[in-house]
Design a protein around this motif. Structure first.
Motif, PDB file in Angstrom:
ATOM      1  N   ARG A  21     -82.680  37.813 -26.422  1.00  0.00           N
ATOM      2  CA  ARG A  21     -82.517  39.096 -25.722  1.00  0.00           C
ATOM      3  C   ARG A  21     -81.162  39.110 -25.052  1.00  0.00           C
ATOM      4  NH1 ARG A  21     -86.197  41.982 -20.909  1.00  0.00           N
ATOM      5  NH2 ARG A  21     -84.731  43.718 -20.618  1.00  0.00           N
ATOM      6  N   GLU A  22     -80.443  40.210 -25.237  1.00  0.00           N
ATOM      7  CA  GLU A  22     -79.084  40.308 -24.704  1.00  0.00           C
ATOM      8  C   GLU A  22     -79.084  40.631 -23.224  1.00  0.00           C
ATOM      9  OE1 GLU A  22     -77.451  41.697 -29.039  1.00  0.00           O
ATOM     10  OE2 GLU A  22     -76.920  42.955 -27.313  1.00  0.00           O
ATOM     11  N   GLY A  23     -77.903  40.481 -22.640  1.00  0.00           N
ATOM     12  CA  GLY A  23     -77.731  40.572 -21.200  1.00  0.00           C
ATOM     13  C   GLY A  23     -78.475  41.700 -20.509  1.00  0.00           C
ATOM     14  N   TYR A  24     -79.215  41.334 -19.489  1.00  0.00           N
ATOM     15  CA  TYR A  24     -79.896  42.323 -18.645  1.00  0.00           C
ATOM     16  C   TYR A  24     -79.923  41.765 -17.222  1.00  0.00           C
ATOM     17  CZ  TYR A  24     -84.214  39.500 -19.397  1.00  0.00           C
ATOM     18  OH  TYR A  24     -85.155  38.486 -19.469  1.00  0.00           O
ATOM     19  N   PRO A  25     -80.160  42.635 -16.229  1.00  0.00           N
ATOM     20  CA  PRO A  25     -80.017  42.204 -14.836  1.00  0.00           C
ATOM     21  C   PRO A  25     -80.945  41.043 -14.482  1.00  0.00           C
ATOM     22  CG  PRO A  25     -80.021  44.595 -14.955  1.00  0.00           C
ATOM     23  CD  PRO A  25     -80.369  44.093 -16.345  1.00  0.00           C
ATOM     24  N   ASP A  26     -80.398  40.142 -13.692  1.00  0.00           N
ATOM     25  CA  ASP A  26     -81.115  38.946 -13.249  1.00  0.00           C
ATOM     26  C   ASP A  26     -81.858  39.259 -11.954  1.00  0.00           C
ATOM     27  OD1 ASP A  26     -81.947  36.555 -12.181  1.00  0.00           O
ATOM     28  OD2 ASP A  26     -80.024  35.524 -12.447  1.00  0.00           O
ATOM     29  N   PRO A  27     -83.170  39.403 -12.023  1.00  0.00           N
ATOM     30  CA  PRO A  27     -83.927  39.827 -10.833  1.00  0.00           C
ATOM     31  C   PRO A  27     -84.007  38.749  -9.749  1.00  0.00           C
ATOM     32  CG  PRO A  27     -85.443  39.366 -12.640  1.00  0.00           C
ATOM     33  CD  PRO A  27     -84.039  39.228 -13.193  1.00  0.00           C
TER      34      PRO A  27
END
Length: 159
Positions: free
Chosen positions: A72-78
């Motif tokens: 899965r490509e870059g997404y916000p780090d919660p």
DNA sequence: GCCAACGTTGGC
DNA sequence: GCCAACGTTGGC
């Protein structure tokens, strides 16, 4: 679709090891907690599904220990907006995320770790970022040649 | 435990 | 914008 690229991901094994990844459901886990802007840019903008990365253990026995694939490509780090998390950073919010992560799946565990000291002697790795003095970046690009040299040295050349 | 290299912070 | 001080990374 662009060609696969190659990366190296560092982790302190007492924090998160390749064995930990192997025990996650579907051998998949978000690569979270990165708090360096250059590494963030690689996670957010550089890494694409299908790219592969060397899994590197830092610390007492520094070594490349296996290969993961980006699923899965870059997404916000919660973890950045969780005050209980040790990587909490109030500058990052769900509306304006600062830090990013990708999901990786374990592809191969090397039969034996390939120690950093051994990498230093392998022809073809002379310019590898990991081997440069003072290189601390925890997410690094790796050339295709470097990747192949390392994988084949680890005894895992693939078709 | 030491220390070099690096990134970040904050005073000016 | 500069740069000194500080904290962190990470090999040795």
């Amino acid at each position: 679709m662009r060609a696969e690229r190659y990366w190296l991901l560092k982790s302190e094994p007492s924090e998160f090891s390749i064995d930990d990844l192997g025990h996650r459901p579907d051998r998949t886990e978000p690569w979270d907690g990165v708090r360096n802007y250059q590494a963030r840019s690689f996670l957010r903008d550089g890494m694409k599904v299908g790219d592969r990365a060397l899994f590197y253990h830092s610390g007492k026995a520094p070594a490349v220990v296996g290969v993961v694939v980006v699923v899965r490509e870059g997404y916000p780090d919660p973890s950045a907006w969780d005050p209980m998390n040790r990587h909490f950073d109030p500058r990052s919010t769900p509306d304006a995320p600062v830090w990013y992560m990708v999901d990786v799946r374990l592809e191969d565990v090397f039969p034996a770790p390939l120690p950093l000291a051994e990498l230093r002697g392998i022809p073809g790795l002379e310019n590898m970022m990991l081997l440069r003095k003072g290189s601390r970046l925890s997410v690094q690009p790796v050339s295709e040649k470097e990747f192949q040299v390392i994988v084949s040295r680890a005894g895992m050349a693939r078709p």
